[in-house]
Scaffold this active site. Structure first.
Site, PDB file in Angstrom:
ATOM      1  CB  ALA A  71     -35.638 -24.700 -14.733  1.00  0.00           C
ATOM      2  CB  THR A  72     -40.632 -22.451 -15.815  1.00  0.00           C
ATOM      3  OG1 THR A  72     -40.212 -21.823 -14.596  1.00  0.00           O
ATOM      4  CG2 THR A  72     -42.139 -22.508 -15.872  1.00  0.00           C
ATOM      5  CG  ASN A 152     -36.230 -22.960  -4.990  1.00  0.00           C
ATOM      6  OD1 ASN A 152     -36.554 -24.134  -4.817  1.00  0.00           O
ATOM      7  ND2 ASN A 152     -37.120 -21.997  -5.102  1.00  0.00           N
ATOM      8  CD  GLN A 180     -31.527 -22.468  -7.063  1.00  0.00           C
ATOM      9  OE1 GLN A 180     -30.401 -22.020  -6.849  1.00  0.00           O
ATOM     10  NE2 GLN A 180     -32.535 -21.689  -7.411  1.00  0.00           N
ATOM     11  CB  SER A 200     -32.624 -22.374 -15.516  1.00  0.00           C
ATOM     12  OG  SER A 200     -33.038 -21.152 -16.004  1.00  0.00           O
ATOM     13  CG  HIS A 202     -31.870 -17.276 -14.784  1.00  0.00           C
ATOM     14  ND1 HIS A 202     -32.277 -16.677 -13.613  1.00  0.00           N
ATOM     15  CD2 HIS A 202     -32.824 -18.168 -15.101  1.00  0.00           C
ATOM     16  CE1 HIS A 202     -33.433 -17.201 -13.245  1.00  0.00           C
ATOM     17  NE2 HIS A 202     -33.793 -18.107 -14.136  1.00  0.00           N
ATOM     18  CB  THR A 242     -36.822 -19.061 -34.199  1.00  0.00           C
ATOM     19  OG1 THR A 242     -37.749 -19.104 -35.285  1.00  0.00           O
ATOM     20  CG2 THR A 242     -35.469 -18.583 -34.705  1.00  0.00           C
ATOM     21  CB  CYS A 329     -41.820 -18.278  -8.625  1.00  0.00           C
ATOM     22  SG  CYS A 329     -40.261 -18.662  -9.359  1.00  0.00           S
TER      23      CYS A 329
HETATM   24  N1  PMP Z   1     -36.687 -24.993 -10.386  1.00  0.00           N
HETATM   25  C1  PMP Z   1     -35.981 -24.451  -9.392  1.00  0.00           C
HETATM   26  C2  PMP Z   1     -35.482 -25.317  -8.283  1.00  0.00           C
HETATM   27  C3  PMP Z   1     -35.712 -23.072  -9.385  1.00  0.00           C
HETATM   28  O1  PMP Z   1     -35.028 -22.537  -8.394  1.00  0.00           O
HETATM   29  C4  PMP Z   1     -36.215 -22.283 -10.455  1.00  0.00           C
HETATM   30  C5  PMP Z   1     -35.975 -20.789 -10.483  1.00  0.00           C
HETATM   31  N2  PMP Z   1     -36.237 -20.128  -9.286  1.00  0.00           N
HETATM   32  C6  PMP Z   1     -36.933 -22.912 -11.467  1.00  0.00           C
HETATM   33  C7  PMP Z   1     -37.155 -24.273 -11.403  1.00  0.00           C
HETATM   34  C8  PMP Z   1     -37.481 -22.133 -12.642  1.00  0.00           C
HETATM   35  O2  PMP Z   1     -36.416 -21.726 -13.444  1.00  0.00           O
HETATM   36  P1  PMP Z   1     -36.601 -20.672 -14.632  1.00  0.00           P
HETATM   37  O3  PMP Z   1     -36.385 -19.340 -13.995  1.00  0.00           O
HETATM   38  O4  PMP Z   1     -35.504 -20.997 -15.580  1.00  0.00           O
HETATM   39  O5  PMP Z   1     -37.923 -20.863 -15.213  1.00  0.00           O
END
Ligand code: PMP
Length: 383
Positions: A71-72, A152, A180, A200, A202, A242, A329
């Site tokens: 997601a980042t 989050n 989320q 994302s 995970h 890739t 983060c």
């Molecule tokens: N957006 C939100 C709302 C998140 O909770 C997170 C992860 N904590 C991210 C973006 C970033 O996701 P990623 O770990 O896949 O970079």
């Protein structure tokens, strides 16, 4: 045994997803973009099958799914990828919220240096932003509105459906950070109108390091996103590099599982939450929920224990549970939560707040036991 209660940071991988990925690592070798042999062709089949699985849970077309590292990266592409279009059209106004993930807030700071005008909408004490507040800020030069679906830290669900509905006919792009909520609030996402969406793997039982940016077509045209990295033509040039075939297969499998199981997962998580509310009520501690629980996700609890430092509580509970007091983060050192601050919560309440987040597979007995232990520990720390 220590119980993991930090699912919003990262959700443990589903064993079926892992099995699927091992099978791919062992049996599908090759680069999905190799045209000259069947190894490449077989890898491509896996990738396109996963793309369909991601599309299926959102009820969109698979050519609207672009794989990224998470997601980042999706958020960065959604914002930075609009730079050329913004310059061409002279639309440089962005509306987002002060409680977004750092991957959005830091990106907007960078864009401000490039002449973008950024409006940050803050929530009230409920933790929810007002759709009207967002919509009232739209101007002639508004390029993009971006609102997260679920926060989050607080688990508060934001009014994306109302915003999407109102923006749909305007010449303004709407982006949702659904990290989320993806695989959890499945129906809501299917029913929401948007142009771009970040997710994302995970956060829904898939592997770390893979995600997607959804770019929805309007009148057969994709949003005017340009790549922010240069390289090959993978993912239509929007995200060169890739393709990590096994990770992509893991993401697809996690979506397939979530699509069939999300309703029962939701019920299990809600039952856990009801149990935690009850235990708290009976604890004798002075506590307050951060965020109006009416809008809160069924798998997150952000709570303040009066007179109990969250740092002390986390340290003292490390042996029996893993909780947090904010986003991973930002947790290299203690920083008071900017999300709770934006809600207007006092700094002393923020210092005494923790976040617990869980998934359907946590045993109710385990979570109950560790939560009781946590509350007993909190009682000893009250000053
Ligand atoms: N957006 C939100 C709302 C998140 O909770 C997170 C992860 N904590 C991210 C973006 C970033 O996701 P990623 O770990 O896949 O970079």
């Amino acid at each position: 045994m220590s119980v993991y209660l930090d699912y919003n940071s990262s959700y443990p991988i589903d064993s079926r997803v892992l099995e699927c990925m091992i099978d791919i690592y062992e049996n599908v070798i090759g680069n999905a973009d190799s045209r000259t042999h069947n190894f490449g062709k077989n890898a491509r089949i896996v990738v396109e099958n996963s793309r369909k699985q991601v599309a299926s849970i959102l009820k969109i077309n698979s050519d609207e799914v672009f794989f990224t590292s998470g997601a980042t990266e999706s958020n960065n592409i959604a914002f930075q990828g609009l730079k050329d279009y913004a310059n061409q059209t002279n639309k440089k106004h962005i509306i987002t919220t002060s409680i977004e993930h750092k991957s959005i807030l830091e990106t907007t700071k960078r864009l401000q240096k490039d002449g973008f005008d950024v409006d940050l909408v803050s929530p009230d004490l409920s933790g929810r932003i007002s759709a009207e507040d967002v919509l009232s800020r739209i101007k002639n030069d508004t390029l993009l509105v971006s609102v997260m679906h679920v926060n989050n830290e607080t688990g508060i669900i934001q009014p994306i459906k109302e915003i999407g509905e109102a923006i749909n006919d305007l010449d303004v792009l709407f982006h949702i950070d659904a990290t989320q909520s993806f695989g959890k609030l499945v129906k809501e996402l299917q029913e929401t109108k948007y142009d771009m969406l970040s997710m994302s793997a995970h956060k829904l039982g898939g592997p770390q390091g893979i995600g997607a940016l959804i770019l929805k077509k309007k009148r057969y045209k994709l949003p005017p996103i340009k790549p922010i990295m240069y390289g090959g033509q993978q993912e239509h040039g929007i995200r060169p590099g890739t393709l990590p075939v096994a990770l992509i297969a893991g993401l697809g499998e996690a979506c397939k599982i979530a699509e069939t199981e999300y309703k029962s997962n939701m019920k299990k998580c809600q039952a856990i939450k009801e149990r935690l509310y009850k235990i708290l009520e009976e604890s004798g501690l002075n506590y307050a929920y951060n965020g109006n629980q009416k809008y809160a996700m069924f798998s997150t609890l952000n709570v303040c224990f009066e007179g109990v430092s969250s740092e002390a509580l986390m340290l003292s509970s490390k042996e029996f549970c893993g909780i947090s007091n904010g986003s991973a983060c930002n947790s290299k050192s203690y920083n008071p939560s900017y999300v709770l601050d934006a809600m207007g919560i006092s700094s002393s309440q923020i210092e005494n707040s923790i976040r617990i987040s869980w998934g359907h597979e946590v045993s109710i007995d385990d979570i109950e036991r560790s939560f009781q232990q946590l509350l007993e520990t909190a009682k000893k720390l009250v000053w």
